[in-house]
Design an enzyme around this catalytic site. Structure first.
Site, PDB file in Angstrom:
ATOM      1  N   GLU A  84     -13.733 -25.698  72.052  1.00 19.73           N
ATOM      2  CA  GLU A  84     -12.482 -25.161  72.612  1.00 19.73           C
ATOM      3  C   GLU A  84     -12.268 -25.612  74.055  1.00 19.73           C
ATOM      4  O   GLU A  84     -11.137 -25.925  74.446  1.00 19.73           O
ATOM      5  CB  GLU A  84     -12.517 -23.623  72.533  1.00 19.73           C
ATOM      6  CG  GLU A  84     -11.292 -22.946  73.131  1.00 19.73           C
ATOM      7  CD  GLU A  84     -11.412 -21.429  73.107  1.00 19.73           C
ATOM      8  OE1 GLU A  84     -12.374 -20.921  72.507  1.00 19.73           O
ATOM      9  OE2 GLU A  84     -10.537 -20.758  73.700  1.00 19.73           O
ATOM     10  N   GLU A 224      -3.068 -18.295  72.741  1.00 22.30           N
ATOM     11  CA  GLU A 224      -4.045 -18.708  71.725  1.00 22.30           C
ATOM     12  C   GLU A 224      -3.295 -19.700  70.832  1.00 22.30           C
ATOM     13  O   GLU A 224      -2.433 -19.330  70.049  1.00 22.30           O
ATOM     14  CB  GLU A 224      -4.543 -17.506  70.915  1.00 22.30           C
ATOM     15  CG  GLU A 224      -5.409 -16.548  71.704  1.00 22.30           C
ATOM     16  CD  GLU A 224      -6.866 -17.002  71.877  1.00 22.30           C
ATOM     17  OE1 GLU A 224      -7.188 -18.134  71.460  1.00 22.30           O
ATOM     18  OE2 GLU A 224      -7.662 -16.219  72.435  1.00 22.30           O
TER      19      GLU A 224
HETATM   20 ZN    ZN Z   1     -11.010 -18.913  74.338  1.00 23.32          ZN
END
Ligand code: ZN
Length: 350
Positions: A84, A224
């Protein structure tokens, strides 16, 4: 990347943009002047860090609600094996370049994707110190490291209100919520699907356990981008053209807020001047932020057409695809093009 190719791309791009995307669209488009966002500051926080070596991720820090929380987490890894922190770093670099092309000042929460990036409370403090008009934390989610074909989509995390810190409450209840809603609409407008899990409603998730928004005293959007456990979401997060998709959506949300938002602005309260829970002067009433999604066809140039245009331009320059040519030297050029495209999209919306 040779300057001649950049010039070629820019020239063909400019010509392409003169073609109306839809019947009745204004055919004359002003190119970006580079001053659209002059005087605006954006704080970008690419989630997590390249390495936590020498640091204690579990060190307890202020959670903004009277408790403590882990300093930081390592972040997720997509089912394709991409961390990520690297995805958020790449997207952030694209967004930064696009914003700077339009004249904004950009402040980053971390300097690179190799070293340490700071605890969550330190990043919030950096956002506050930046005096940014808007802060954006960029993350991607995961639900099952082994893969999860059932849960997918993007969401914006907004803090449960009220936040004990009056300045954070003022910033997040009014302009932060407005900016988050605009970012959600930018994602919808770009063709992304809102998350179908974790209690997300219309692309927005309300939480009291995320420290960043509760500690941040400038308006914050917490994105997100997708679920790295889902095959389609992961593929898009992992690929360079998918990261460009996300960067264009994020940049569009930021630019839209900076140019058209702020009607719901609350006067920032000085820390400590208001009792927790007390009414903060200037706080906007709930309900002034439209919860409804935008109509997708409000945007005359679709993300698909923009990306197709970019790919065609690169092919015209003798390159076969975005994957092949994006590296640390060329990513700025791509972002400049994205910035031009965004300026054009916004010009047509006016
Ligand atoms: Zn994160």
């Amino acid at each position: 990347m040779k300057r001649s190719l950049i010039s070629l791309c820019a020239g063909v791009l400019a010509a392409s943009l003169l073609i109306p995307a839809t019947a009745g669209a204004e055919p004359e488009v002003e190119p970006a002047t580079g001053t659209e966002l002059a005087g605006k500051t954006v704080f970008l926080d690419p989630g997590h860090q390249g390495s936590s070596e020498g640091h204690d991720l579990s060190r307890q820090v202020d959670d903004g609600r009277g408790g403590t929380k882990d300093c930081q987490t390592s972040g997720m890894t997509t089912i394709g094996g991409v961390p990520e922190h690297t995805i958020t770093w790449n997207v952030t670099q694209l967004v930064r370049s696009g914003l700077e092309t339009l004249g904004a000042d950009v402040v980053l929460s971390r300097a690179d994707d190799t070293g340490w990036g700071g605890c969550i409370d330190e990043r919030a403090a950096a956002a506050n110190a930046s005096g940014a008009d808007l802060a954006v934390s960029i993350h991607a989610d995961s639900t099952d490291a082994a893969g999860d074909p059932s849960k997918h989509g993007f969401h914006m995390i907004v803090p449960a209100l009220p936040i004990p810190n009056p300045a954070a409450d003022a910033a997040q209840s009014g302009p932060g919520l407005e900016a988050s809603t605009m970012m959600r609409d930018a994602y919808l407008g770009a063709g992304f699907t809102p998350a179908n899990y974790a209690g997300v409603v219309d692309g927005i998730q309300t939480r009291s356990d995320v420290a960043g928004p509760a500690l941040t005293e400038v308006p914050l959007v917490f994105v997100e981008m997708g679920n790295g456990s889902h095959p389609d979401d992961a593929a898009r997060l992992e690929s360079t053209d998918g990261q460009l998709d996300h960067a264009i959506a994020v940049t569009t949300g930021i630019v839209t807020y900076l140019l058209t938002g702020g009607q719901a602005s609350a006067a920032p309260a000085a820390p400590g001047t208001t009792e927790p829970g007390a009414t903060v002067p200037g706080t906007t009433e709930p309900g002034t932020v439209s919860p409804g999604p935008v109509t997708p066809d409000e945007n005359p140039l679709s993300l698909e057409s923009i990306l197709a245009m970019l790919s065609d331009l690169l092919a015209a320059g003798g390159l076969t695809g975005l994957e092949e040519i994006v590296n640390s030297e060329t990513i700025g050029m791509l972002s400049d093009l994205a910035g031009e495209l965004l300026a054009t999209v916004l010009a047509q919306l006016e």
